[in-house]
Design a protein around this motif. Structure first.
Motif, PDB file in Angstrom:
ATOM      1  N   PRO A  37       1.468  28.001  24.048  1.00 61.32           N
ATOM      2  CA  PRO A  37       0.148  28.017  24.665  1.00 61.32           C
ATOM      3  C   PRO A  37      -0.981  27.955  23.648  1.00 61.32           C
ATOM      4  O   PRO A  37      -0.778  28.222  22.461  1.00 61.32           O
ATOM      5  CB  PRO A  37       0.119  29.351  25.419  1.00 61.32           C
ATOM      6  CG  PRO A  37       1.195  30.178  24.823  1.00 61.32           C
ATOM      7  CD  PRO A  37       2.214  29.242  24.269  1.00 61.32           C
ATOM      8  N   SER A  38      -2.134  27.613  24.127  1.00 59.90           N
ATOM      9  CA  SER A  38      -3.331  27.590  23.294  1.00 59.90           C
ATOM     10  C   SER A  38      -3.560  28.982  22.703  1.00 59.90           C
ATOM     11  O   SER A  38      -3.394  29.991  23.387  1.00 59.90           O
ATOM     12  CB  SER A  38      -4.505  27.175  24.189  1.00 59.90           C
ATOM     13  OG  SER A  38      -5.682  27.256  23.468  1.00 59.90           O
ATOM     14  N   GLY A  39      -3.861  29.015  21.401  1.00 61.38           N
ATOM     15  CA  GLY A  39      -4.088  30.303  20.743  1.00 61.38           C
ATOM     16  C   GLY A  39      -2.826  30.922  20.173  1.00 61.38           C
ATOM     17  O   GLY A  39      -2.875  31.981  19.547  1.00 61.38           O
ATOM     18  N   ALA A  40      -1.674  30.265  20.340  1.00 61.20           N
ATOM     19  CA  ALA A  40      -0.397  30.820  19.874  1.00 61.20           C
ATOM     20  C   ALA A  40      -0.304  30.848  18.356  1.00 61.20           C
ATOM     21  O   ALA A  40       0.434  31.659  17.789  1.00 61.20           O
ATOM     22  CB  ALA A  40       0.768  30.028  20.452  1.00 61.20           C
ATOM     23  N   GLY A  41      -1.018  29.926  17.696  1.00 61.36           N
ATOM     24  CA  GLY A  41      -0.981  29.892  16.230  1.00 61.36           C
ATOM     25  C   GLY A  41      -0.468  28.571  15.666  1.00 61.36           C
ATOM     26  O   GLY A  41      -0.205  28.472  14.461  1.00 61.36           O
ATOM     27  N   LYS A  42      -0.369  27.543  16.505  1.00 60.45           N
ATOM     28  CA  LYS A  42       0.201  26.262  16.059  1.00 60.45           C
ATOM     29  C   LYS A  42      -0.635  25.622  14.940  1.00 60.45           C
ATOM     30  O   LYS A  42      -0.103  25.189  13.923  1.00 60.45           O
ATOM     31  CB  LYS A  42       0.326  25.294  17.250  1.00 60.45           C
ATOM     32  CG  LYS A  42       1.175  25.849  18.389  1.00 60.45           C
ATOM     33  CD  LYS A  42       1.317  24.868  19.536  1.00 60.45           C
ATOM     34  CE  LYS A  42       0.018  24.552  20.267  1.00 60.45           C
ATOM     35  NZ  LYS A  42      -0.575  25.727  20.976  1.00 60.45           N
ATOM     36  N   SER A  43      -1.954  25.582  15.138  1.00 58.05           N
ATOM     37  CA  SER A  43      -2.810  24.981  14.105  1.00 58.05           C
ATOM     38  C   SER A  43      -2.777  25.802  12.825  1.00 58.05           C
ATOM     39  O   SER A  43      -2.898  25.259  11.727  1.00 58.05           O
ATOM     40  CB  SER A  43      -4.260  24.892  14.590  1.00 58.05           C
ATOM     41  OG  SER A  43      -4.311  24.269  15.835  1.00 58.05           O
ATOM     42  N   THR A  44      -2.608  27.099  12.977  1.00 59.60           N
ATOM     43  CA  THR A  44      -2.517  27.976  11.801  1.00 59.60           C
ATOM     44  C   THR A  44      -1.251  27.668  11.006  1.00 59.60           C
ATOM     45  O   THR A  44      -1.277  27.658   9.772  1.00 59.60           O
ATOM     46  CB  THR A  44      -2.573  29.451  12.254  1.00 59.60           C
ATOM     47  OG1 THR A  44      -3.769  29.655  13.014  1.00 59.60           O
ATOM     48  CG2 THR A  44      -2.556  30.397  11.072  1.00 59.60           C
TER      49      THR A  44
ATOM     50  N   TYR B  51      -6.478  36.013   9.974  1.00 58.00           N
ATOM     51  CA  TYR B  51      -7.828  35.595   9.584  1.00 58.00           C
ATOM     52  C   TYR B  51      -8.685  36.819   9.310  1.00 58.00           C
ATOM     53  O   TYR B  51      -9.589  36.793   8.496  1.00 58.00           O
ATOM     54  CB  TYR B  51      -8.479  34.753  10.691  1.00 58.00           C
ATOM     55  CG  TYR B  51      -7.828  33.396  10.871  1.00 58.00           C
ATOM     56  CD1 TYR B  51      -8.141  32.330  10.034  1.00 58.00           C
ATOM     57  CD2 TYR B  51      -6.899  33.189  11.887  1.00 58.00           C
ATOM     58  CE1 TYR B  51      -7.558  31.093  10.193  1.00 58.00           C
ATOM     59  CE2 TYR B  51      -6.300  31.947  12.057  1.00 58.00           C
ATOM     60  CZ  TYR B  51      -6.627  30.901  11.212  1.00 58.00           C
ATOM     61  OH  TYR B  51      -6.039  29.682  11.372  1.00 58.00           O
ATOM     62  N   ARG B  52      -8.405  37.881  10.095  1.00 56.17           N
ATOM     63  CA  ARG B  52      -9.156  39.125   9.908  1.00 56.17           C
ATOM     64  C   ARG B  52      -8.166  40.262   9.681  1.00 56.17           C
ATOM     65  O   ARG B  52      -7.107  40.284  10.316  1.00 56.17           O
ATOM     66  CB  ARG B  52     -10.005  39.421  11.159  1.00 56.17           C
ATOM     67  CG  ARG B  52     -11.368  38.743  11.094  1.00 56.17           C
ATOM     68  CD  ARG B  52     -12.095  38.830  12.414  1.00 56.17           C
ATOM     69  NE  ARG B  52     -11.740  37.723  13.287  1.00 56.17           N
ATOM     70  CZ  ARG B  52     -11.774  37.749  14.607  1.00 56.17           C
ATOM     71  NH1 ARG B  52     -12.122  38.844  15.232  1.00 56.17           N
ATOM     72  NH2 ARG B  52     -11.441  36.687  15.294  1.00 56.17           N
TER      73      ARG B  52
ATOM     74  N   TYR C 235      -4.426  27.600   3.711  1.00 55.34           N
ATOM     75  CA  TYR C 235      -4.402  29.057   3.527  1.00 55.34           C
ATOM     76  C   TYR C 235      -3.071  29.444   2.913  1.00 55.34           C
ATOM     77  O   TYR C 235      -2.119  28.679   2.973  1.00 55.34           O
ATOM     78  CB  TYR C 235      -4.515  29.781   4.880  1.00 55.34           C
ATOM     79  CG  TYR C 235      -5.762  29.474   5.667  1.00 55.34           C
ATOM     80  CD1 TYR C 235      -7.018  29.794   5.176  1.00 55.34           C
ATOM     81  CD2 TYR C 235      -5.660  28.888   6.926  1.00 55.34           C
ATOM     82  CE1 TYR C 235      -8.162  29.524   5.921  1.00 55.34           C
ATOM     83  CE2 TYR C 235      -6.806  28.614   7.679  1.00 55.34           C
ATOM     84  CZ  TYR C 235      -8.039  28.933   7.173  1.00 55.34           C
ATOM     85  OH  TYR C 235      -9.149  28.673   7.890  1.00 55.34           O
TER      86      TYR C 235
ATOM     87  N   VAL D 133      -2.175  36.714  13.118  1.00 55.39           N
ATOM     88  CA  VAL D 133      -2.103  35.575  14.028  1.00 55.39           C
ATOM     89  C   VAL D 133      -0.699  34.965  13.956  1.00 55.39           C
ATOM     90  O   VAL D 133      -0.178  34.465  14.937  1.00 55.39           O
ATOM     91  CB  VAL D 133      -3.202  34.564  13.631  1.00 55.39           C
ATOM     92  CG1 VAL D 133      -2.952  33.208  14.221  1.00 55.39           C
ATOM     93  CG2 VAL D 133      -4.572  35.087  14.062  1.00 55.39           C
TER      94      VAL D 133
HETATM   95  P1  ADP Z   1      -3.155  27.079  18.595  1.00 61.75           P
HETATM   96  O1  ADP Z   1      -3.230  25.946  17.619  1.00 61.75           O
HETATM   97  O2  ADP Z   1      -1.746  27.402  19.024  1.00 61.75           O
HETATM   98  O3  ADP Z   1      -4.050  26.914  19.775  1.00 61.75           O
HETATM   99  P2  ADP Z   1      -4.561  28.576  16.515  1.00 61.75           P
HETATM  100  O4  ADP Z   1      -3.673  28.562  15.322  1.00 61.75           O
HETATM  101  O5  ADP Z   1      -5.697  27.623  16.563  1.00 61.75           O
HETATM  102  O6  ADP Z   1      -3.649  28.429  17.834  1.00 61.75           O
HETATM  103  O7  ADP Z   1      -5.167  30.026  16.713  1.00 61.75           O
HETATM  104  C1  ADP Z   1      -4.376  31.204  16.697  1.00 61.75           C
HETATM  105  C2  ADP Z   1      -5.296  32.411  16.799  1.00 61.75           C
HETATM  106  O8  ADP Z   1      -6.080  32.487  15.617  1.00 61.75           O
HETATM  107  C3  ADP Z   1      -6.264  32.343  17.958  1.00 61.75           C
HETATM  108  O9  ADP Z   1      -6.404  33.649  18.466  1.00 61.75           O
HETATM  109  C4  ADP Z   1      -7.528  31.867  17.319  1.00 61.75           C
HETATM  110  O10 ADP Z   1      -8.635  32.341  18.023  1.00 61.75           O
HETATM  111  C5  ADP Z   1      -7.463  32.484  15.938  1.00 61.75           C
HETATM  112  N1  ADP Z   1      -8.160  31.676  14.927  1.00 61.75           N
HETATM  113  C6  ADP Z   1      -7.927  30.373  14.655  1.00 61.75           C
HETATM  114  N2  ADP Z   1      -8.705  29.950  13.638  1.00 61.75           N
HETATM  115  C7  ADP Z   1      -9.455  31.020  13.263  1.00 61.75           C
HETATM  116  C8  ADP Z   1     -10.447  31.227  12.257  1.00 61.75           C
HETATM  117  N3  ADP Z   1     -10.826  30.257  11.425  1.00 61.75           N
HETATM  118  N4  ADP Z   1     -11.002  32.466  12.166  1.00 61.75           N
HETATM  119  C9  ADP Z   1     -10.611  33.457  12.982  1.00 61.75           C
HETATM  120  N5  ADP Z   1      -9.669  33.330  13.948  1.00 61.75           N
HETATM  121  C10 ADP Z   1      -9.095  32.131  14.086  1.00 61.75           C
END
Ligand code: ADP
Ligand code: ADP
Length: 229
Positions: A38-45, A13-14, A54, A19
């Motif tokens: 775990p939460s923050g692993a990148g699943k939603s990404t 993202y940055r 994206y 990620v």
């Molecule tokens: P999960 O679904 O496994 O909880 P995410 O894919 O939501 O994980 O997030 C993975 C990492 O990317 C996390 O560190 C989160 O903070 C970061 N992140 C998620 N969405 C954004 C965004 N839109 N902008 C910046 N960082 C993001």
């Protein structure tokens, strides 16, 4: 070709803060793959890249063997169903919600989606729209039933691949089992990639991927993962 394939996918993202770091996996046609971690692993990404919200910084995402980046976004999305944890529902009955989602669908398609999600008999209920408070009049579906409505809505378009983020919020046992039956039934008709929070889903998946800090650290059947842990 696989319904979905990630090949060495990197995404940030940055700048300089990846990620996803070299993620590779396949969801076979009619395959059922669970994604845990775990939460923050990148699943939603992973989901956001799979639905082409994206594009990868490096690597490729393929759907049915075609590079998703080269497909039109609309064409790709038409083949993928996405069900998020708290899927908003609209005003009107359950049946209305399905009609809004697919104005051209016939009654047969709607009945099929309703049957696949164990919602037969509830089509005249009012799910309650976006702002309806739980348990009050005007919200006549439980949390689990609303989730299954969201799945039904996605299934009407007969997607080749369904991305499903299982609800983490409390579901009673009856709703958990009904959701699970729906997931199993759905997997006979399309490929499934599920962010799994529930034990039953992980068990039923043909393959479980463990995502940690943007990397797949383990994959296998539920039993294989248990043995190696
Ligand atoms: P999960 O679904 O496994 O909880 P995410 O894919 O939501 O994980 O997030 C993975 C990492 O990317 C996390 O560190 C989160 O903070 C970061 N992140 C998620 N969405 C954004 C965004 N839109 N902008 C910046 N960082 C993001
Ligand atoms: P949950 O604990 O999963 O949120 P609820 O307690 O909200 O479930 O609902 C339990 C059952 O009662 C469900 O089958 C739901 O369809 C039904 N229900 C809930 N609210 C109403 C209502 N206002 N009118 C009719 N049925 C309702």
């Amino acid at each position: 070709a696989a319904a979905l394939e990630f090949r060495d996918v990197w995404f940030s993202y940055r700048p300089g803060r990846p990620v996803l770091r070299g993620v590779s996996f396949q969801v076979p046609r009619r395959g059922h793959v669970a994604l845990i971690g775990p939460s923050g692993a990148g699943k939603s990404t992973v989901f956001a890249l799979a639905e082409r919200f994206y594009e990868p910084d490096r690597g490729v995402v393929l759907a049915d063997g075609a590079d998703v980046a080269a497909l039109g976004r609309a064409a790709h999305r038409a083949r993928i169903g996405l069900v998020e944890q708290d899927c908003p529902v609209l005003d009107g009955t359950l049946r209305d919600n399905l009609r809004y989602a697919a104005p051209d669908a016939g009654d047969g398609e709607i009945l099929r989606a309703v049957a696949m999600t164990n919602l037969t008999g509830l089509v005249a209920r009012l799910p309650g729209g976006l702002d309806a408070p739980v348990g009050e009049h005007g919200r006549e579906l439980s949390g689990g039933e609303r989730q299954r409505l969201a799945i039904a809505r996605a299934l009407i378009a007969r997607p080749g691949l369904l991305l499903l983020d299982e609800p983490t919020s409390h579901l009673d046992l009856e709703n958990e089992l009904a959701l699970h039956r729906t997931i199993e039934r759905t997997s006979r008709h399309c490929a499934l990639l599920v962010i799994a929070h529930r034990f039953t889903t992980v068990r039923a998946a043909a393959r479980v991927l463990v995502l940690e800090e943007g990397t797949i650290t383990a994959s296998g059947t539920h039993d294989e993962l248990l043995e190696s842990s």
